[in-house]
Motif scaffolding. Structure first.
Motif: not given
Length: 83
Positions: A47-73
Motif C-alpha cells: 500500500a505504501a508503494i502504491r501511495r508513493a507512486r500515486g503521489e509521484r503521479a500527482g494523486q495525493t490524498g488519504a491512504p485508500r488501503s485499510p492496512a496502511l490506514r491502520q499502520a498510520l494510526r
C-alpha cells in the motif's frame, strides 16, 4: 555440520531433561502469529508503494488501503471521539 553437532552436544549437556528432537519445533500459535505479522507487513508495504507512486503521479490524498490506514494510526487510537 560440525557446528550443529557441537551445539546439540552442548544443549544435551546443559539441558538433559529436554527432548532434543522437539527443541527445534516452534509452537504453532507462534508460527501463525509470525505469518500474520508478515502478511500485514507485506500489505502495508504494498500500500505504501502504491501511495508513493500515486503521489509521484500527482494523486495525493488519504491512504485508500485499510492496512496502511491502520499502520498510520497512532497506537491506542480507536477512531471515535468519545468522551
Amino acid at each position: 555440520m560440525r557446528q550443529e553437532q557441537v551445539r546439540r552436544e552442548l544443549a544435551a549437556t546443559a539441558f538433559p531433561d529436554v527432548d532434543q528432537d522437539q527443541e527445534s519445533e516452534v509452537p504453532t500459535a507462534l508460527e501463525d502469529a509470525r505469518a500474520q505479522q508478515r502478511q500485514t507487513a507485506d500489505a502495508v508495504h504494498a500500500a505504501a508503494i502504491r501511495r508513493a507512486r500515486g503521489e509521484r503521479a500527482g494523486q495525493t490524498g488519504a491512504p485508500r488501503s485499510p492496512a496502511l490506514r491502520q499502520a498510520l494510526r497512532p497506537a491506542g487510537f480507536s477512531g471515535s471521539a468519545s468522551r
